[in-house]
Design an enzyme around this catalytic site. Structure first.
Site, mmCIF file in Angstrom:
data_model
loop_
_atom_site.group_PDB
_atom_site.id
_atom_site.type_symbol
_atom_site.label_atom_id
_atom_site.label_comp_id
_atom_site.label_asym_id
_atom_site.label_seq_id
_atom_site.Cartn_x
_atom_site.Cartn_y
_atom_site.Cartn_z
ATOM 1 N N CYS A 2 0.862 -1.172 0.000
ATOM 2 C CA CYS A 2 0.000 0.000 0.000
ATOM 3 C C CYS A 2 0.903 1.228 0.000
ATOM 4 O O CYS A 2 2.120 1.091 0.011
ATOM 5 C CB CYS A 2 -0.875 0.017 1.246
ATOM 6 S SG CYS A 2 -1.800 -1.500 1.466
ATOM 7 N N ARG A 27 1.018 1.162 -6.212
ATOM 8 C CA ARG A 27 1.172 0.147 -5.170
ATOM 9 C C ARG A 27 -0.175 -0.376 -4.662
ATOM 10 O O ARG A 27 -0.220 -1.331 -3.890
ATOM 11 C CB ARG A 27 1.971 0.714 -3.988
ATOM 12 C CG ARG A 27 3.416 0.959 -4.315
ATOM 13 C CD ARG A 27 4.197 1.313 -3.071
ATOM 14 N NE ARG A 27 4.128 0.295 -2.043
ATOM 15 C CZ ARG A 27 4.883 -0.775 -1.981
ATOM 16 N NH1 ARG A 27 5.775 -0.982 -2.898
ATOM 17 N NH2 ARG A 27 4.746 -1.626 -0.996
ATOM 18 N N TRP A 75 -4.181 -1.598 -1.014
ATOM 19 C CA TRP A 75 -4.211 -2.810 -1.823
ATOM 20 C C TRP A 75 -4.613 -3.914 -0.862
ATOM 21 O O TRP A 75 -3.845 -4.302 0.013
ATOM 22 C CB TRP A 75 -2.818 -3.036 -2.402
ATOM 23 C CG TRP A 75 -2.775 -4.111 -3.415
ATOM 24 C CD1 TRP A 75 -3.117 -4.017 -4.733
ATOM 25 C CD2 TRP A 75 -2.362 -5.451 -3.212
ATOM 26 N NE1 TRP A 75 -2.937 -5.211 -5.345
ATOM 27 C CE2 TRP A 75 -2.481 -6.110 -4.443
ATOM 28 C CE3 TRP A 75 -1.907 -6.167 -2.101
ATOM 29 C CZ2 TRP A 75 -2.151 -7.444 -4.597
ATOM 30 C CZ3 TRP A 75 -1.588 -7.487 -2.254
ATOM 31 C CH2 TRP A 75 -1.702 -8.119 -3.504
ATOM 32 N N ASN A 99 0.799 0.132 6.495
ATOM 33 C CA ASN A 99 1.211 -0.825 5.453
ATOM 34 C C ASN A 99 1.753 -2.064 6.146
ATOM 35 O O ASN A 99 2.431 -1.941 7.168
ATOM 36 C CB ASN A 99 2.370 -0.278 4.614
ATOM 37 C CG ASN A 99 1.926 0.772 3.650
ATOM 38 O OD1 ASN A 99 0.746 1.009 3.502
ATOM 39 N ND2 ASN A 99 2.890 1.395 2.999
ATOM 40 N N GLY A 100 1.543 -3.224 5.536
ATOM 41 C CA GLY A 100 2.087 -4.456 6.127
ATOM 42 C C GLY A 100 0.954 -5.292 6.683
ATOM 43 O O GLY A 100 -0.216 -5.098 6.339
ATOM 44 N N GLU A 478 14.185 -20.208 -18.383
ATOM 45 C CA GLU A 478 13.980 -18.801 -18.017
ATOM 46 C C GLU A 478 15.294 -18.015 -18.121
ATOM 47 O O GLU A 478 15.310 -16.872 -18.598
ATOM 48 C CB GLU A 478 13.381 -18.729 -16.593
ATOM 49 C CG GLU A 478 13.195 -17.342 -16.023
ATOM 50 C CD GLU A 478 12.308 -16.417 -16.868
ATOM 51 O OE1 GLU A 478 11.652 -16.896 -17.803
ATOM 52 O OE2 GLU A 478 12.330 -15.206 -16.607
ATOM 53 N N LYS A 482 15.772 -14.773 -20.526
ATOM 54 C CA LYS A 482 16.232 -13.464 -20.052
ATOM 55 C C LYS A 482 17.391 -12.975 -20.897
ATOM 56 O O LYS A 482 17.427 -11.825 -21.329
ATOM 57 C CB LYS A 482 16.700 -13.529 -18.584
ATOM 58 C CG LYS A 482 15.690 -13.551 -17.511
ATOM 59 C CD LYS A 482 14.808 -12.353 -17.363
ATOM 60 C CE LYS A 482 13.662 -12.337 -18.324
ATOM 61 N NZ LYS A 482 12.471 -13.058 -18.087
ATOM 62 N N GLU A 485 16.274 -12.053 -24.479
ATOM 63 C CA GLU A 485 15.419 -10.864 -24.549
ATOM 64 C C GLU A 485 16.213 -9.572 -24.521
ATOM 65 O O GLU A 485 15.885 -8.635 -25.239
ATOM 66 C CB GLU A 485 14.447 -10.834 -23.354
ATOM 67 C CG GLU A 485 13.258 -11.736 -23.487
ATOM 68 C CD GLU A 485 12.260 -11.515 -22.359
ATOM 69 O OE1 GLU A 485 12.624 -11.745 -21.186
ATOM 70 O OE2 GLU A 485 11.125 -11.111 -22.639
ATOM 71 N N HIS A 501 21.173 -36.092 -27.018
ATOM 72 C CA HIS A 501 20.259 -36.546 -28.064
ATOM 73 C C HIS A 501 20.229 -35.576 -29.245
ATOM 74 O O HIS A 501 19.249 -35.519 -29.977
ATOM 75 C CB HIS A 501 18.859 -36.766 -27.481
ATOM 76 C CG HIS A 501 18.849 -37.812 -26.418
ATOM 77 N ND1 HIS A 501 19.039 -39.146 -26.685
ATOM 78 C CD2 HIS A 501 18.734 -37.713 -25.060
ATOM 79 C CE1 HIS A 501 19.017 -39.832 -25.544
ATOM 80 N NE2 HIS A 501 18.835 -38.976 -24.548
ATOM 81 N N LYS A 597 5.652 -4.987 -22.925
ATOM 82 C CA LYS A 597 5.424 -5.521 -21.576
ATOM 83 C C LYS A 597 4.148 -6.357 -21.516
ATOM 84 O O LYS A 597 4.074 -7.336 -20.799
ATOM 85 C CB LYS A 597 5.357 -4.356 -20.583
ATOM 86 C CG LYS A 597 5.299 -4.779 -19.124
ATOM 87 C CD LYS A 597 6.608 -5.378 -18.657
ATOM 88 C CE LYS A 597 6.526 -6.008 -17.290
ATOM 89 N NZ LYS A 597 7.563 -7.033 -17.083
HETATM 90 C C1 AGP Z 1 9.171 -12.052 -19.902
HETATM 91 O O1 AGP Z 1 10.441 -11.578 -19.693
HETATM 92 C C2 AGP Z 1 8.566 -11.677 -21.158
HETATM 93 N N1 AGP Z 1 8.640 -10.316 -21.437
HETATM 94 C C3 AGP Z 1 7.362 -12.440 -21.667
HETATM 95 O O2 AGP Z 1 7.802 -13.724 -21.953
HETATM 96 C C4 AGP Z 1 6.128 -12.562 -20.755
HETATM 97 O O3 AGP Z 1 6.427 -13.371 -19.662
HETATM 98 C C5 AGP Z 1 4.958 -13.136 -21.561
HETATM 99 O O4 AGP Z 1 4.622 -12.271 -22.596
HETATM 100 C C6 AGP Z 1 3.752 -13.421 -20.711
HETATM 101 O O5 AGP Z 1 3.256 -12.266 -20.119
HETATM 102 P P1 AGP Z 1 2.282 -12.295 -18.897
HETATM 103 O O6 AGP Z 1 2.979 -12.937 -17.771
HETATM 104 O O7 AGP Z 1 1.958 -10.845 -18.640
HETATM 105 O O8 AGP Z 1 1.063 -13.076 -19.312
#
Ligand code: AGP
Length: 602
Positions: A2, A27, A75, A99-100, A478, A482, A485, A501, A597
């Site tokens: 919050c 927040r 929140w 908050n908390g 993952e 990263k 990306e 394989h 995003k």
């Molecule tokens: C993560 O680094 C990415 N930018 C991307 O893979 C993301 O996780 C994916 O588009 C899913 O998004 P979401 O978690 O908002 O559904």
């Protein structure tokens, strides 16, 4: 999760509070409220929903002259987002914002109710104001009553209290949740982070855990367990954008560092005593459920895969994971004894949302694990668990993944409890490990420096293979995502046992292998997979608690008692590696090319 703002001085208080809360609205925006005492007159306003609603409600209100004031944007954690549950919470002559989570609030509430105190809200926060007034009635000294109140609180809090019993003071206390004091000309500000007071205050003091006190006549009286405490202020940043990054070069870097802290928020109120609780879930969610299917995209898909290992291993429930864009068109066979889980940071990903709608049409119960309340996926799901990572600005997801993985670990334990699939000792061991997670996520300066130095060797080559087994396979996926990306280098995540394989054909000195070698899961197996690569002259960066002779580079991790602690510690290493490689290559870490995003198109 919050936001808090406080002000004591002669300026118009409503605008200071509302402008400050605007900076913190990200927040939490379930509800907001302000309270002001001026000329011994107490005034307060609350509104559900975005801050705009509070602005509209307070249009005709102004507060000129000396006074004290507090504000909050909420929140919801305990109790629904209603006006009664919004802060500030009211006693007979005092107001509090917080908050908390006060972990012992139920015990305190019972004690107060037995003394005929009436509670209006469902929140833990309300206990603070009643406790204070109760003590004040016995010993009519506001600071003594506040000190006694603080001594009774368990859990995390950053709190401000104003009272007609001392109308020229603001009382404050901090433990586990952030709070700072800003100093202007004959005025004092409070806030849960510095952006609300930038441009207003010039000096700042960041309160430490266990500190409390009050401010009166422009002076702050500060105390901790040892008694009165002297403190020194420092100059407050003047650049809001920089302040939002808290001095970090990129939001992604800040978000990597934040993980230790947000993990406490994720667990708050859920990992209690000897069990995992999800107050937000209806008790019958798992009735007649024999299997789980999880659908997600990108990083959230990797969290889903991590969850599938945990759910099957801990809760003994079959769990299948699918990429949402594939699931949509494969004409899947769905049975109503399957719980359909979607995972999404944004809650707006088109493929995941569509997969959810398909599952609902097939009559499946649905649960979403999401970071954004009221997002499309949360609204569409029968039930939701919020990850509480706070807003994530870096396009490359970090803290969202960490909190998703944590929620899935907690969910595995929760389901195991329901199905009686876990014995008491094992449950305790899991919870003990879980509580250590924030520590495993702390970024150590030496480690960051080391990764910065060795990143210069990983800028070229013809590709990266991140390899791992079991839980560390999704982490390898993952780690590779990263890196690709934000560095635009080719990287793949692979199950270590699969290398022979096919992919091992790529091995030569220009193939960089990032080997995740936990001690607690199949160490000997992964070791021999990495040996096979080393024998073909691949360049190896090994990440492990166990020294590994064949590594060209080695990063030693510390947690070696529980796989998930190893998981989180190694996750930070892979995130920092991607960050440092990207910075060296001169890329825009926060806004990498071709990405967005929130992917709201198919
Ligand atoms: C993560 O680094 C990415 N930018 C991307 O893979 C993301 O996780 C994916 O588009 C899913 O998004 P979401 O978690 O908002 O559904």
């Amino acid at each position: 999760m919050c936001g808090i703002v406080g002000y004591i001085g002669t300026k118009e208080k409503k605008e200071i509070l509302l402008d400050g809360l605007q900076e913190l609205e990200y927040r939490g925006y379930d509800s907001a409220g302000i309270a002001v005492i001026e000329n011994h007159h107490l005034e307060h306003f609350k509104a559900v929903g975005k801050l705009e609603n509070l602005r509209n409600k307070t249009k005709s209100y102004n507060s000129n002259g000396f006074g004290v004031s507090i504000g909050h944007t909420r929140w919801a954690t305990h109790g629904k987002p209603t006006e009664l549950n919004a802060h500030p919470h009211l006693g007979e002559f005092s107001f509090v914002v917080h908050n908390g989570i006060i972990e012992n609030y139920q015990e305190l509430k019972k004690e107060l109710q037995s003394q005929n105190v009436t509670f209006l809200s469902q929140t833990d926060t309300e206990t603070i104001v009643h406790l204070f007034e109760n003590y004040y009635k016995k010993t009519p000294n506001a600071f003594t009553a506040f000190t006694q109140t603080v001594s009774r609180l368990e859990g995390a809090y950053a709190t401000l209290l104003i009272t007609e019993a001392a109308p020229e003071a603001i009382f404050f206390a901090k433990n586990g949740s952030p709070m700072l004091i800003g100093f202007g000309e004959e005025e004092v500000y409070f806030a849960s982070s510095d952006t609300p007071i930038i441009g207003k205050a010039t000096e700042v003091y960041y309160l430490e855990d266990g500190e409390y006190g009050y401010t009166q006549n422009g002076t702050v009286f500060l105390f901790n367990a040892d008694g009165a405490k002297k403190f020194t202020t420092k100059a407050l940043a003047t650049d809001k954008a920089m302040a939002q990054k808290d001095g970090y070069r990129f939001f992604m870097e800040k978000e990597i560092y934040e993980q230790a802290h947000v993990m406490n928020d994720t667990m708050m109120g859920r990992v209690l005593d000897n069990r995992v609780y999800f107050e937000e879930l209806e008790n019958n969610l798992f009735d007649n459920i024999r299997a789980i299917k999880i659908c997600a995209c990108g990083t959230s898909y990797h969290a889903a895969l991590t969850g599938s290992y945990l759910l099957e291993r801990i809760a003994k429930i079959p769990c299948h994971v699918e990429i949402a864009s594939e699931f949509r068109y494969k004409e899947p066979l769905l049975h109503d004894d399957t719980l359909f889980i979607t995972i999404s940071q944004s809650g707006e990903t088109a493929d995941t949302l569509e997969a959810l709608k398909m599952a609902k049409r097939a009559g499946l119960k649905s649960l979403s694990i999401c970071n954004v309340d009221n997002s499309s996926i949360v609204r569409e799901s029968d039930q939701a668990i919020l990850t509480r990572a706070g807003i994530e600005k870096g396009v490359a997801s970090t803290k969202a993944f960490a909190t998703q993985s944590m929620v899935l670990w907690m969910l595995a334990l929760y389901v195991a409890q329901l199905r009686e699939a876990i014995d008491a000792d094992t449950l305790q061991q899991e919870l003990q490990a879980m509580r250590q997670t924030p520590k495993a996520l702390l970024v150590n300066d030496k480690l960051h420096e080391k990764i910065h130095r060795l990143s210069k060797r990983y800028l070229h080559g013809h590709g990266f293979f991140f390899i791992g087994r079991d839980l560390f396979y999704p982490l390898a996926l993952e780690g590779a995502l990263k890196l690709k990306e934000i560095s635009y280098r080719h990287a793949e995540g692979y199950p270590a046992g699969e290398m022979k394989h096919g992919p091992i054909a790529l091995a030569d000195s220009e193939l960089f292998t990032i080997a995740l070698m936990p001690k607690t899961l199949h160490y000997d197996k992964i070791k021999s997979n990495v040996e096979e690569l080393s024998a073909r002259d691949a360049t190896i960066l090994a990440i492990s608690p166990e020294p590994f002779e064949l590594a060209d580079d080695f990063i030693q991790t510390h947690y070696d008692e529980h796989p998930m602690l190893e998981f989180f510690e190694m996750m930070v290493v892979t995130q920092l590696l991607a960050l440092e490689v990207s910075i060296r290559l001169g890329n825009d870490v926060d806004m990498p090319r071709n990405l967005a995003k929130s992917v709201t198109v198919e």
